[in-house]
Scaffold this motif. Structure first.
Motif, mmCIF file in Angstrom:
data_model
loop_
_atom_site.group_PDB
_atom_site.id
_atom_site.type_symbol
_atom_site.label_atom_id
_atom_site.label_comp_id
_atom_site.label_asym_id
_atom_site.label_seq_id
_atom_site.Cartn_x
_atom_site.Cartn_y
_atom_site.Cartn_z
ATOM 1 N N VAL A 83 -79.984 26.011 -39.515
ATOM 2 C CA VAL A 83 -79.325 25.151 -38.525
ATOM 3 C C VAL A 83 -78.273 24.343 -39.272
ATOM 4 O O VAL A 83 -78.585 23.668 -40.259
ATOM 5 N N THR A 84 -77.039 24.448 -38.810
ATOM 6 C CA THR A 84 -75.952 23.728 -39.469
ATOM 7 C C THR A 84 -75.276 22.796 -38.459
ATOM 8 O O THR A 84 -75.513 22.883 -37.253
ATOM 9 N N MET A 85 -74.452 21.923 -38.996
ATOM 10 C CA MET A 85 -73.705 21.004 -38.129
ATOM 11 C C MET A 85 -72.284 20.890 -38.645
ATOM 12 O O MET A 85 -72.040 20.905 -39.856
ATOM 13 N N VAL A 86 -71.368 20.803 -37.724
ATOM 14 C CA VAL A 86 -69.972 20.585 -38.075
ATOM 15 C C VAL A 86 -69.868 19.134 -38.523
ATOM 16 O O VAL A 86 -70.199 18.213 -37.766
ATOM 17 N N HIS A 87 -69.467 18.926 -39.754
ATOM 18 C CA HIS A 87 -69.439 17.584 -40.348
ATOM 19 C C HIS A 87 -68.215 16.788 -39.883
ATOM 20 O O HIS A 87 -67.128 17.332 -39.741
ATOM 21 N N GLY A 88 -68.432 15.500 -39.648
ATOM 22 C CA GLY A 88 -67.320 14.588 -39.394
ATOM 23 C C GLY A 88 -66.904 14.454 -37.949
ATOM 24 O O GLY A 88 -65.849 13.883 -37.674
ATOM 25 N N ARG A 89 -67.709 14.962 -37.001
ATOM 26 C CA ARG A 89 -67.338 14.842 -35.585
ATOM 27 C C ARG A 89 -68.304 13.972 -34.796
ATOM 28 O O ARG A 89 -67.887 13.151 -33.997
ATOM 29 N N SER A 90 -69.589 14.161 -35.015
ATOM 30 C CA SER A 90 -70.590 13.416 -34.264
ATOM 31 C C SER A 90 -70.770 12.029 -34.871
ATOM 32 O O SER A 90 -71.085 11.897 -36.056
ATOM 33 N N GLY A 91 -70.560 10.993 -34.064
ATOM 34 C CA GLY A 91 -70.669 9.619 -34.543
ATOM 35 C C GLY A 91 -69.354 9.043 -35.041
ATOM 36 O O GLY A 91 -69.319 7.946 -35.585
ATOM 37 N N GLU A 113 -65.050 8.289 -34.303
ATOM 38 C CA GLU A 113 -63.955 8.146 -33.352
ATOM 39 C C GLU A 113 -62.841 9.117 -33.764
ATOM 40 O O GLU A 113 -62.864 9.684 -34.853
ATOM 41 N N ARG A 114 -61.884 9.294 -32.884
ATOM 42 C CA ARG A 114 -60.796 10.242 -33.176
ATOM 43 C C ARG A 114 -60.002 9.882 -34.439
ATOM 44 O O ARG A 114 -59.456 10.750 -35.100
ATOM 45 N N ASP A 115 -59.955 8.574 -34.763
ATOM 46 C CA ASP A 115 -59.216 8.166 -35.954
ATOM 47 C C ASP A 115 -60.024 8.351 -37.249
ATOM 48 O O ASP A 115 -59.564 8.027 -38.333
ATOM 49 N N GLY A 116 -61.258 8.867 -37.128
ATOM 50 C CA GLY A 116 -62.091 9.124 -38.291
ATOM 51 C C GLY A 116 -63.031 7.985 -38.645
ATOM 52 O O GLY A 116 -63.846 8.128 -39.557
ATOM 53 N N SER A 117 -62.936 6.853 -37.943
ATOM 54 C CA SER A 117 -63.837 5.733 -38.231
ATOM 55 C C SER A 117 -65.202 5.994 -37.598
ATOM 56 O O SER A 117 -65.331 6.766 -36.651
ATOM 57 N N TYR A 118 -66.213 5.331 -38.143
ATOM 58 C CA TYR A 118 -67.557 5.464 -37.604
ATOM 59 C C TYR A 118 -67.650 4.714 -36.277
ATOM 60 O O TYR A 118 -67.085 3.645 -36.115
ATOM 61 N N SER A 119 -68.396 5.277 -35.353
ATOM 62 C CA SER A 119 -68.588 4.658 -34.048
ATOM 63 C C SER A 119 -69.760 3.679 -34.033
ATOM 64 O O SER A 119 -69.790 2.761 -33.239
ATOM 65 N N THR A 120 -70.744 3.911 -34.908
ATOM 66 C CA THR A 120 -71.939 3.071 -34.931
ATOM 67 C C THR A 120 -72.334 2.763 -36.374
ATOM 68 O O THR A 120 -71.794 3.357 -37.314
ATOM 69 N N SER A 121 -73.313 1.888 -36.527
ATOM 70 C CA SER A 121 -73.809 1.562 -37.862
ATOM 71 C C SER A 121 -74.553 2.746 -38.484
ATOM 72 O O SER A 121 -74.851 2.734 -39.670
ATOM 73 N N LYS A 122 -74.842 3.782 -37.715
ATOM 74 C CA LYS A 122 -75.479 4.991 -38.255
ATOM 75 C C LYS A 122 -74.499 5.807 -39.098
ATOM 76 O O LYS A 122 -74.902 6.746 -39.781
ATOM 77 N N LYS A 168 -71.091 12.243 -27.511
ATOM 78 C CA LYS A 168 -69.845 12.489 -26.778
ATOM 79 C C LYS A 168 -69.621 13.977 -26.519
ATOM 80 O O LYS A 168 -68.498 14.473 -26.550
ATOM 81 N N ASN A 169 -70.732 14.699 -26.320
ATOM 82 C CA ASN A 169 -70.700 16.135 -26.054
ATOM 83 C C ASN A 169 -69.962 16.924 -27.143
ATOM 84 O O ASN A 169 -69.314 17.930 -26.875
ATOM 85 N N THR A 170 -70.095 16.491 -28.388
ATOM 86 C CA THR A 170 -69.402 17.176 -29.487
ATOM 87 C C THR A 170 -70.002 18.536 -29.814
ATOM 88 O O THR A 170 -69.325 19.378 -30.405
ATOM 89 N N GLN A 171 -71.275 18.749 -29.477
ATOM 90 C CA GLN A 171 -71.921 20.053 -29.682
ATOM 91 C C GLN A 171 -71.670 20.591 -31.092
ATOM 92 O O GLN A 171 -71.148 21.681 -31.276
ATOM 93 N N VAL A 172 -72.091 19.827 -32.091
ATOM 94 C CA VAL A 172 -71.802 20.174 -33.486
ATOM 95 C C VAL A 172 -72.789 21.148 -34.114
ATOM 96 O O VAL A 172 -72.544 21.651 -35.208
ATOM 97 N N THR A 173 -73.904 21.454 -33.447
ATOM 98 C CA THR A 173 -74.931 22.292 -34.052
ATOM 99 C C THR A 173 -74.568 23.772 -33.964
ATOM 100 O O THR A 173 -74.104 24.244 -32.936
#
Length: 180
Positions: A83-91, A93-102, A40-45
């Motif tokens: 290389v780091t990633m912003v945790h909790g954004r990629s994958g 939903e806005r309510d904090g639930s997971y979008s996929t089984s990943k 979703k174009n979160t660009q977390v890296t």
């Protein structure tokens, strides 16, 4: 450099010349890596470029889990990119639930895409790289004083190559693909 040539000629470089990669070149590489796709174009890296020899040695000595090969690569590379990633954004939903089984593993997928894009951009600029996966994430994060909202995804040693390794044998297309 043409895309296919870049993909086919990029190698993992483990021996580097002492010459530092200019900051402008590193910024150009990161700028290119910013075009990597993400959930979703979160660009977390994010990228932390460690050039300080003492800090690289600390990471090499304390965070490579006793893997001497990575220890030497890190100490001898002009720079180590954490290389780091912003945790909790990629994958998520806005309510904090997971979008996929990943679940929260999707952020690692995005960081992986960005890391390979970084390495291809580096190769295009004449800069060698090797992605290192054997490390203690917590010790690396502590060493670089990483923001608690980020996680370490990978280490990439970078610099001008002092070796030209041959391509390792590749599997055949028939081994790699299945059409259904």
């Amino acid at each position: 450099m043409e895309t296919m040539q870049c993909i086919e000629t990029r190698r993992s470089i483990r021996k580097f010349k002492a010459e530092q990669v200019p900051h402008e070149t590193m910024q150009e590489i990161v700028s290119a890596a910013a075009f990597a796709p993400s959930w979703k174009n979160t660009q977390v890296t994010r990228y932390v470029v460690v050039e300080d020899a003492e800090l690289k040695a600390k990471i090499a000595d304390e965070a490579t889990l006793g893997f001497a090969h990575n220890n030497g690569i890190i100490k001898n590379a002009p720079a180590l990119v954490v290389v780091t990633m912003v945790h909790g954004r990629s994958g998520f939903e806005r309510d904090g639930s997971y979008s996929t089984s990943k679940e929260d593993r999707w952020e690692v997928y995005d960081a992986g895409i960005a890391t390979q894009t970084f390495c291809l951009a580096a190769h295009d600029k004449g800069v060698g790289s090797v992605i290192l996966g054997i490390f203690d994430e917590a010790k690396v994060a502590e060493a670089i004083n990483l923001d608690e909202k980020q996680k370490v995804a990978a280490l990439v040693a970078v610099g001008y190559a002092d070796e030209q390794p041959d391509a390792p044998k590749r599997k055949t297309v028939e081994e790699l693909v299945k059409f259904v």
